[in-house]
Design a protein around this motif. Structure first.
Motif, PDB file in Angstrom:
ATOM      1  N   ALA A  16       0.845  -1.195   0.000  1.00 55.19           N
ATOM      2  CA  ALA A  16       0.000   0.000   0.000  1.00 55.19           C
ATOM      3  C   ALA A  16       0.876   1.237   0.000  1.00 55.19           C
ATOM      4  O   ALA A  16       2.023   1.215   0.451  1.00 55.19           O
ATOM      5  CB  ALA A  16      -0.906   0.006   1.228  1.00 55.19           C
ATOM      6  N   ALA A  17       0.326   2.319  -0.540  1.00 56.96           N
ATOM      7  CA  ALA A  17       1.009   3.614  -0.534  1.00 56.96           C
ATOM      8  C   ALA A  17      -0.060   4.694  -0.431  1.00 56.96           C
ATOM      9  O   ALA A  17      -1.216   4.469  -0.783  1.00 56.96           O
ATOM     10  CB  ALA A  17       1.837   3.788  -1.802  1.00 56.96           C
ATOM     11  N   ARG A  18       0.320   5.858   0.048  1.00 53.18           N
ATOM     12  CA  ARG A  18      -0.649   6.953   0.166  1.00 53.18           C
ATOM     13  C   ARG A  18      -0.230   8.197  -0.595  1.00 53.18           C
ATOM     14  O   ARG A  18      -0.985   9.161  -0.670  1.00 53.18           O
ATOM     15  CB  ARG A  18      -0.854   7.328   1.644  1.00 53.18           C
ATOM     16  N   CYS A  19       0.992   8.200  -1.112  1.00 51.91           N
ATOM     17  CA  CYS A  19       1.513   9.406  -1.752  1.00 51.91           C
ATOM     18  C   CYS A  19       2.137   9.105  -3.109  1.00 51.91           C
ATOM     19  O   CYS A  19       2.646   8.014  -3.338  1.00 51.91           O
ATOM     20  CB  CYS A  19       2.586  10.058  -0.876  1.00 51.91           C
ATOM     21  N   ASP A  62      -7.907   8.744  -2.148  1.00 48.98           N
ATOM     22  CA  ASP A  62      -8.802   7.627  -2.438  1.00 48.98           C
ATOM     23  C   ASP A  62      -8.128   6.452  -3.142  1.00 48.98           C
ATOM     24  O   ASP A  62      -8.800   5.637  -3.776  1.00 48.98           O
ATOM     25  CB  ASP A  62      -9.972   8.116  -3.291  1.00 48.98           C
ATOM     26  N   CYS A  63      -6.805   6.351  -3.043  1.00 47.96           N
ATOM     27  CA  CYS A  63      -6.107   5.238  -3.698  1.00 47.96           C
ATOM     28  C   CYS A  63      -4.899   4.836  -2.867  1.00 47.96           C
ATOM     29  O   CYS A  63      -4.128   5.698  -2.423  1.00 47.96           O
ATOM     30  CB  CYS A  63      -5.667   5.636  -5.106  1.00 47.96           C
ATOM     31  N   THR A  64      -4.740   3.532  -2.650  1.00 48.76           N
ATOM     32  CA  THR A  64      -3.576   3.021  -1.914  1.00 48.76           C
ATOM     33  C   THR A  64      -2.829   1.959  -2.703  1.00 48.76           C
ATOM     34  O   THR A  64      -1.935   1.303  -2.172  1.00 48.76           O
ATOM     35  CB  THR A  64      -4.010   2.421  -0.560  1.00 48.76           C
ATOM     36  N   ASP A  65      -3.176   1.781  -3.967  1.00 46.32           N
ATOM     37  CA  ASP A  65      -2.581   0.718  -4.782  1.00 46.32           C
ATOM     38  C   ASP A  65      -1.244   1.186  -5.360  1.00 46.32           C
ATOM     39  O   ASP A  65      -1.211   2.110  -6.188  1.00 46.32           O
ATOM     40  CB  ASP A  65      -3.534   0.354  -5.918  1.00 46.32           C
ATOM     41  N   PRO A  66      -0.120   0.580  -4.949  1.00 42.70           N
ATOM     42  CA  PRO A  66       1.187   1.001  -5.472  1.00 42.70           C
ATOM     43  C   PRO A  66       1.284   0.909  -6.992  1.00 42.70           C
ATOM     44  O   PRO A  66       1.952   1.721  -7.629  1.00 42.70           O
ATOM     45  CB  PRO A  66       2.162   0.032  -4.800  1.00 42.70           C
ATOM     46  N   ALA A  67       0.610  -0.079  -7.578  1.00 47.29           N
ATOM     47  CA  ALA A  67       0.675  -0.260  -9.025  1.00 47.29           C
ATOM     48  C   ALA A  67      -0.037   0.865  -9.764  1.00 47.29           C
ATOM     49  O   ALA A  67       0.223   1.099 -10.951  1.00 47.29           O
ATOM     50  CB  ALA A  67       0.067  -1.603  -9.415  1.00 47.29           C
ATOM     51  N   LEU A 116      14.809  17.890 -11.683  1.00 44.10           N
ATOM     52  CA  LEU A 116      14.084  16.867 -10.918  1.00 44.10           C
ATOM     53  C   LEU A 116      14.670  15.505 -11.233  1.00 44.10           C
ATOM     54  O   LEU A 116      14.796  15.128 -12.396  1.00 44.10           O
ATOM     55  CB  LEU A 116      12.594  16.927 -11.245  1.00 44.10           C
ATOM     56  N   ASP A 117      14.992  14.743 -10.201  1.00 43.03           N
ATOM     57  CA  ASP A 117      15.620  13.440 -10.398  1.00 43.03           C
ATOM     58  C   ASP A 117      14.621  12.467 -11.022  1.00 43.03           C
ATOM     59  O   ASP A 117      13.405  12.614 -10.848  1.00 43.03           O
ATOM     60  CB  ASP A 117      16.124  12.890  -9.060  1.00 43.03           C
ATOM     61  N   ASP A 118      15.135  11.454 -11.746  1.00 42.80           N
ATOM     62  CA  ASP A 118      14.238  10.509 -12.423  1.00 42.80           C
ATOM     63  C   ASP A 118      13.959   9.255 -11.603  1.00 42.80           C
ATOM     64  O   ASP A 118      13.566   8.228 -12.140  1.00 42.80           O
ATOM     65  CB  ASP A 118      14.790  10.121 -13.798  1.00 42.80           C
ATOM     66  N   GLY A 119      14.134   9.323 -10.288  1.00 40.33           N
ATOM     67  CA  GLY A 119      13.835   8.171  -9.436  1.00 40.33           C
ATOM     68  C   GLY A 119      12.374   8.143  -9.027  1.00 40.33           C
ATOM     69  O   GLY A 119      11.993   8.657  -7.981  1.00 40.33           O
ATOM     70  N   TRP A 120      11.528   7.528  -9.874  1.00 42.85           N
ATOM     71  CA  TRP A 120      10.089   7.535  -9.636  1.00 42.85           C
ATOM     72  C   TRP A 120       9.560   6.208  -9.089  1.00 42.85           C
ATOM     73  O   TRP A 120       8.382   6.109  -8.740  1.00 42.85           O
ATOM     74  CB  TRP A 120       9.353   7.846 -10.949  1.00 42.85           C
ATOM     75  N   ALA A 121      10.384   5.194  -8.992  1.00 41.56           N
ATOM     76  CA  ALA A 121       9.901   3.862  -8.601  1.00 41.56           C
ATOM     77  C   ALA A 121       9.333   3.867  -7.185  1.00 41.56           C
ATOM     78  O   ALA A 121       9.766   4.631  -6.323  1.00 41.56           O
ATOM     79  CB  ALA A 121      11.030   2.845  -8.704  1.00 41.56           C
ATOM     80  N   ILE A 122       8.380   2.988  -6.940  1.00 42.83           N
ATOM     81  CA  ILE A 122       7.696   2.924  -5.641  1.00 42.83           C
ATOM     82  C   ILE A 122       8.666   2.532  -4.528  1.00 42.83           C
ATOM     83  O   ILE A 122       8.457   2.858  -3.365  1.00 42.83           O
ATOM     84  CB  ILE A 122       6.504   1.937  -5.696  1.00 42.83           C
ATOM     85  N   THR A 139      -7.460  13.741  -5.136  1.00 39.25           N
ATOM     86  CA  THR A 139      -8.043  12.465  -5.517  1.00 39.25           C
ATOM     87  C   THR A 139      -7.190  11.880  -6.641  1.00 39.25           C
ATOM     88  O   THR A 139      -6.436  12.600  -7.310  1.00 39.25           O
ATOM     89  CB  THR A 139      -9.485  12.616  -6.016  1.00 39.25           C
ATOM     90  N   TYR A 140      -7.337  10.587  -6.859  1.00 38.22           N
ATOM     91  CA  TYR A 140      -6.595   9.935  -7.943  1.00 38.22           C
ATOM     92  C   TYR A 140      -6.956  10.570  -9.286  1.00 38.22           C
ATOM     93  O   TYR A 140      -6.082  10.822 -10.121  1.00 38.22           O
ATOM     94  CB  TYR A 140      -6.914   8.440  -7.952  1.00 38.22           C
TER      95      TYR A 140
END
Length: 226
Positions: free
Chosen positions: A6-9, A45-50, A70-76, A117-118
């Motif tokens: 799960a993730a929130r941000c 309203d979303c917690t899905d890491p994918a 801005l750095d390109d490190g976007w992975a979860i 919101t998502y």
């Protein structure tokens, strides 16, 4: 990455990026060193890491590193600094960012109170469609011989496979170049893993990481999507 439940941000390693140029103001700004920040946008309203990771990918592609800083490190599974801890990179002799006389930097944060919101965030930063599932489990691994036989002949790949050092190239870039040359030669993710696993460019094994295999697999999936 496959352990993320799960993730929130949506997060971004903003580095030297001008925060005012963000299409949506962040919910939290983490000051990691002088003039460097991490940004977080809280999604209600979303917690899905994918689902959230492609939004972070969109932030990264919208604000390119070369143009904006801005750095390109976007992975979860991107490592980000935690408020209340200390950044000692600039004050540690031998560290790649060492500055003589620098003091450890206390990591602080500020909250804006903004949430999204998502749908709202996706409208500003449409999620990036990835070509592969970066959360997929590793399949059956071929032997080294089988992995090599699955590749198309490539002088460029042979040259890279015969290298014993990265030379004057950054270690991450060297591994990324090898992975992409393997993909161009027809390697599956599993074949790429087997070949990279014992190669000198495998920085995770070279660093003696306890989870080096997991890190390498994640790096291969990330390279495939890029």
């Amino acid at each position: 990455k496959r352990s993320a439940k799960a993730a929130r941000c949506v997060q971004a390693d903003a580095d030297t990026f001008n925060i005012a140029d963000a299409l949506l103001p962040p919910s939290a700004i983490v000051h990691t060193s002088e003039g460097h920040t991490h940004l977080h946008w809280y999604i209600e309203d979303c917690t899905d890491p994918a689902l959230l990771e492609p939004l972070a990918h969109s932030v990264s592609t919208t604000h390119s590193k070369k143009a904006t800083g801005l750095d390109d490190g976007w992975a979860i599974n991107k490592l980000v600094r935690v408020p209340g801890t200390t950044n000692t990179g600039y004050s540690t002799p031998g560290h790649k960012k060492y500055i003589p006389g620098a003091e450890p930097y206390e990591v602080t944060y500020e909250l804006t109170g903004l949430t999204y919101t998502y749908a709202d965030f996706s409208e500003a930063y449409p999620p990036v469609e990835v070509a592969v599932d970066q959360f997929k489990e590793m399949g059956t691994l071929p032997g080294m011989g089988e992995a090599l036989k699955s590749l198309k002949a490539s002088p460029a790949l042979m040259q890279m496979l015969n290298k014993t050092t990265v030379g004057n190239v950054d270690r991450s870039d060297a591994l990324f170049l090898l992975e992409n040359e393997l993909f161009r030669s027809g390697a599956s993710d599993e074949a790429a893993f087997v070949i990279c696993h014992s190669h000198p460019f495998n920085k995770f094994a070279a660093d003696g990481k306890n989870n080096s295999d997991e890190l390498l697999w994640a790096d291969i999936l990330r390279a495939r999507s890029k």
